[in-house]
Design a protein around this motif. Structure first.
Motif, PDB file in Angstrom:
ATOM      1  N   SER A  25       0.855  -1.185   0.000  1.00  0.00           N
ATOM      2  CA  SER A  25       0.000   0.000   0.000  1.00  0.00           C
ATOM      3  C   SER A  25       0.886   1.229   0.000  1.00  0.00           C
ATOM      4  O   SER A  25       2.076   1.168   0.299  1.00  0.00           O
ATOM      5  CB  SER A  25      -0.919   0.011   1.225  1.00  0.00           C
ATOM      6  OG  SER A  25      -0.172   0.033   2.421  1.00  0.00           O
ATOM      7  N   GLY A  26       0.302   2.337  -0.386  1.00  0.00           N
ATOM      8  CA  GLY A  26       1.070   3.569  -0.461  1.00  0.00           C
ATOM      9  C   GLY A  26       1.255   3.988  -1.919  1.00  0.00           C
ATOM     10  O   GLY A  26       0.285   4.135  -2.637  1.00  0.00           O
ATOM     11  N   ARG A  27       2.488   4.092  -2.336  1.00  0.00           N
ATOM     12  CA  ARG A  27       2.769   4.538  -3.696  1.00  0.00           C
ATOM     13  C   ARG A  27       2.392   3.477  -4.728  1.00  0.00           C
ATOM     14  O   ARG A  27       2.232   2.330  -4.433  1.00  0.00           O
ATOM     15  CB  ARG A  27       4.237   4.919  -3.819  1.00  0.00           C
ATOM     16  CG  ARG A  27       4.603   6.100  -2.928  1.00  0.00           C
ATOM     17  CD  ARG A  27       6.046   6.478  -3.055  1.00  0.00           C
ATOM     18  NE  ARG A  27       6.381   6.966  -4.390  1.00  0.00           N
ATOM     19  CZ  ARG A  27       7.603   7.319  -4.755  1.00  0.00           C
ATOM     20  NH1 ARG A  27       8.601   7.224  -3.892  1.00  0.00           N
ATOM     21  NH2 ARG A  27       7.832   7.757  -5.964  1.00  0.00           N
ATOM     22  N   THR A  28       2.285   3.859  -5.960  1.00  0.00           N
ATOM     23  CA  THR A  28       1.730   3.019  -7.019  1.00  0.00           C
ATOM     24  C   THR A  28       2.412   1.660  -7.088  1.00  0.00           C
ATOM     25  O   THR A  28       3.580   1.554  -7.388  1.00  0.00           O
ATOM     26  CB  THR A  28       1.860   3.718  -8.375  1.00  0.00           C
ATOM     27  OG1 THR A  28       1.281   5.019  -8.263  1.00  0.00           O
ATOM     28  CG2 THR A  28       1.147   2.942  -9.448  1.00  0.00           C
ATOM     29  N   PHE A  29       1.661   0.639  -6.851  1.00  0.00           N
ATOM     30  CA  PHE A  29       2.196  -0.711  -6.843  1.00  0.00           C
ATOM     31  C   PHE A  29       2.788  -1.111  -8.179  1.00  0.00           C
ATOM     32  O   PHE A  29       3.795  -1.782  -8.264  1.00  0.00           O
ATOM     33  CB  PHE A  29       1.101  -1.701  -6.450  1.00  0.00           C
ATOM     34  CG  PHE A  29       1.548  -3.127  -6.505  1.00  0.00           C
ATOM     35  CD1 PHE A  29       1.253  -3.932  -7.605  1.00  0.00           C
ATOM     36  CD2 PHE A  29       2.257  -3.669  -5.463  1.00  0.00           C
ATOM     37  CE1 PHE A  29       1.655  -5.246  -7.651  1.00  0.00           C
ATOM     38  CE2 PHE A  29       2.668  -4.993  -5.500  1.00  0.00           C
ATOM     39  CZ  PHE A  29       2.359  -5.773  -6.596  1.00  0.00           C
ATOM     40  N   SER A  30       2.202  -0.672  -9.245  1.00  0.00           N
ATOM     41  CA  SER A  30       2.633  -1.134 -10.562  1.00  0.00           C
ATOM     42  C   SER A  30       4.036  -0.674 -10.898  1.00  0.00           C
ATOM     43  O   SER A  30       4.635  -1.151 -11.841  1.00  0.00           O
ATOM     44  CB  SER A  30       1.663  -0.649 -11.632  1.00  0.00           C
ATOM     45  OG  SER A  30       1.646   0.768 -11.654  1.00  0.00           O
ATOM     46  N   ARG A  31       4.579   0.250 -10.144  1.00  0.00           N
ATOM     47  CA  ARG A  31       5.923   0.712 -10.423  1.00  0.00           C
ATOM     48  C   ARG A  31       6.931   0.211  -9.391  1.00  0.00           C
ATOM     49  O   ARG A  31       7.973   0.774  -9.209  1.00  0.00           O
ATOM     50  CB  ARG A  31       5.943   2.236 -10.478  1.00  0.00           C
ATOM     51  CG  ARG A  31       5.216   2.797 -11.702  1.00  0.00           C
ATOM     52  CD  ARG A  31       5.302   4.299 -11.745  1.00  0.00           C
ATOM     53  NE  ARG A  31       4.429   4.920 -10.754  1.00  0.00           N
ATOM     54  CZ  ARG A  31       4.362   6.226 -10.560  1.00  0.00           C
ATOM     55  NH1 ARG A  31       5.106   7.043 -11.260  1.00  0.00           N
ATOM     56  NH2 ARG A  31       3.540   6.713  -9.650  1.00  0.00           N
ATOM     57  N   LEU A  32       6.621  -0.859  -8.737  1.00  0.00           N
ATOM     58  CA  LEU A  32       7.497  -1.433  -7.727  1.00  0.00           C
ATOM     59  C   LEU A  32       8.127  -2.725  -8.213  1.00  0.00           C
ATOM     60  O   LEU A  32       7.445  -3.570  -8.772  1.00  0.00           O
ATOM     61  CB  LEU A  32       6.733  -1.731  -6.447  1.00  0.00           C
ATOM     62  CG  LEU A  32       6.299  -0.574  -5.563  1.00  0.00           C
ATOM     63  CD1 LEU A  32       5.333  -1.054  -4.503  1.00  0.00           C
ATOM     64  CD2 LEU A  32       7.503   0.089  -4.926  1.00  0.00           C
ATOM     65  N   ALA A  33       9.399  -2.870  -8.001  1.00  0.00           N
ATOM     66  CA  ALA A  33      10.053  -4.165  -8.106  1.00  0.00           C
ATOM     67  C   ALA A  33       9.965  -4.806  -6.730  1.00  0.00           C
ATOM     68  O   ALA A  33      10.089  -4.125  -5.711  1.00  0.00           O
ATOM     69  CB  ALA A  33      11.506  -4.006  -8.522  1.00  0.00           C
ATOM     70  N   MET A  34       9.707  -6.102  -6.713  1.00  0.00           N
ATOM     71  CA  MET A  34       9.470  -6.776  -5.442  1.00  0.00           C
ATOM     72  C   MET A  34      10.412  -7.958  -5.282  1.00  0.00           C
ATOM     73  O   MET A  34      10.877  -8.539  -6.263  1.00  0.00           O
ATOM     74  CB  MET A  34       8.018  -7.279  -5.383  1.00  0.00           C
ATOM     75  CG  MET A  34       6.966  -6.252  -5.704  1.00  0.00           C
ATOM     76  SD  MET A  34       6.681  -5.101  -4.363  1.00  0.00           S
ATOM     77  CE  MET A  34       5.853  -6.139  -3.176  1.00  0.00           C
ATOM     78  N   GLY A  35      10.633  -8.320  -4.036  1.00  0.00           N
ATOM     79  CA  GLY A  35      11.484  -9.465  -3.775  1.00  0.00           C
ATOM     80  C   GLY A  35      11.108 -10.142  -2.475  1.00  0.00           C
ATOM     81  O   GLY A  35      10.404  -9.574  -1.641  1.00  0.00           O
ATOM     82  N   TRP A  36      11.570 -11.384  -2.345  1.00  0.00           N
ATOM     83  CA  TRP A  36      11.423 -12.129  -1.103  1.00  0.00           C
ATOM     84  C   TRP A  36      12.808 -12.530  -0.614  1.00  0.00           C
ATOM     85  O   TRP A  36      13.653 -12.975  -1.399  1.00  0.00           O
ATOM     86  CB  TRP A  36      10.576 -13.394  -1.320  1.00  0.00           C
ATOM     87  CG  TRP A  36       9.116 -13.149  -1.479  1.00  0.00           C
ATOM     88  CD1 TRP A  36       8.433 -12.996  -2.653  1.00  0.00           C
ATOM     89  CD2 TRP A  36       8.144 -13.028  -0.433  1.00  0.00           C
ATOM     90  NE1 TRP A  36       7.098 -12.788  -2.399  1.00  0.00           N
ATOM     91  CE2 TRP A  36       6.888 -12.813  -1.043  1.00  0.00           C
ATOM     92  CE3 TRP A  36       8.197 -13.097   0.951  1.00  0.00           C
ATOM     93  CZ2 TRP A  36       5.710 -12.652  -0.315  1.00  0.00           C
ATOM     94  CZ3 TRP A  36       7.024 -12.938   1.674  1.00  0.00           C
ATOM     95  CH2 TRP A  36       5.806 -12.718   1.044  1.00  0.00           C
ATOM     96  N   PHE A  37      12.997 -12.376   0.677  1.00  0.00           N
ATOM     97  CA  PHE A  37      14.227 -12.786   1.336  1.00  0.00           C
ATOM     98  C   PHE A  37      13.843 -13.624   2.543  1.00  0.00           C
ATOM     99  O   PHE A  37      12.682 -13.625   2.975  1.00  0.00           O
ATOM    100  CB  PHE A  37      15.026 -11.551   1.788  1.00  0.00           C
ATOM    101  CG  PHE A  37      15.574 -10.740   0.645  1.00  0.00           C
ATOM    102  CD1 PHE A  37      14.756  -9.904  -0.103  1.00  0.00           C
ATOM    103  CD2 PHE A  37      16.915 -10.818   0.303  1.00  0.00           C
ATOM    104  CE1 PHE A  37      15.252  -9.166  -1.166  1.00  0.00           C
ATOM    105  CE2 PHE A  37      17.426 -10.082  -0.756  1.00  0.00           C
ATOM    106  CZ  PHE A  37      16.589  -9.262  -1.484  1.00  0.00           C
TER     107      PHE A  37
END
Length: 129
Positions: A25-37
């Motif tokens: 949530s917050g800034r536009t999700f579609s412009r986020l790179a995501m990762g799992w650690f």
């Protein structure tokens, strides 16, 4: 700012499956790179999987290739980590991470923790033998 909340962890027997979810949530999700650690007791945090901003590219740690799958759902502002064929050595706290990566292309995915500015609180995965 971006807020991340993980869910889906739990206790599972070896060979079982879990699906972890990370809601942004917050800034536009579609412009986020995501990762799992993940971080196991007494060990350093390690990279698990990542997905690029455009969702077109994904990357995995060698230890999870073929067993873990990362995917993004922009409509739900969520990134998922499907984990199959769980092993006791997969036991750890799993963290979701995100960043806009403004200096990288839309197809780039980040494997280093220092590339991410936003982190969730973590969800525990415990695999019994």
């Amino acid at each position: 700012q971006v807020q991340l909340v993980e869910s889906g962890g739990g206790l599972v027997q070896a060979g079982g499956s879990l699906r972890l979810s990370c809601a942004a949530s917050g800034r536009t999700f579609s412009r986020l790179a995501m990762g799992w650690f993940r971080q196991a007791p007494g060990k350093e945090r390690e990279f698990v999987a990542a997905i690029s901003r455009n969702g077109g590219n994904t990357g995995y740690a060698d230890s999870v290739k073929g067993r873990f799958t990362i995917s993004g759902d922009n409509a739900k502002n969520t990134v998922l980590l499907q984990i199959n064929s769980l092993k006791p050595e997969d036991t750890a706290v799993y963290y979701c991470a995100a960043d806009h990566l403004p200096s990288s292309s839309n197809s780039y995915y980040a494997k280093r923790g220092e590339e991410y500015a936003y982190w969730g609180q973590g969800t525990q995965v415990t695999v019994s033998s």
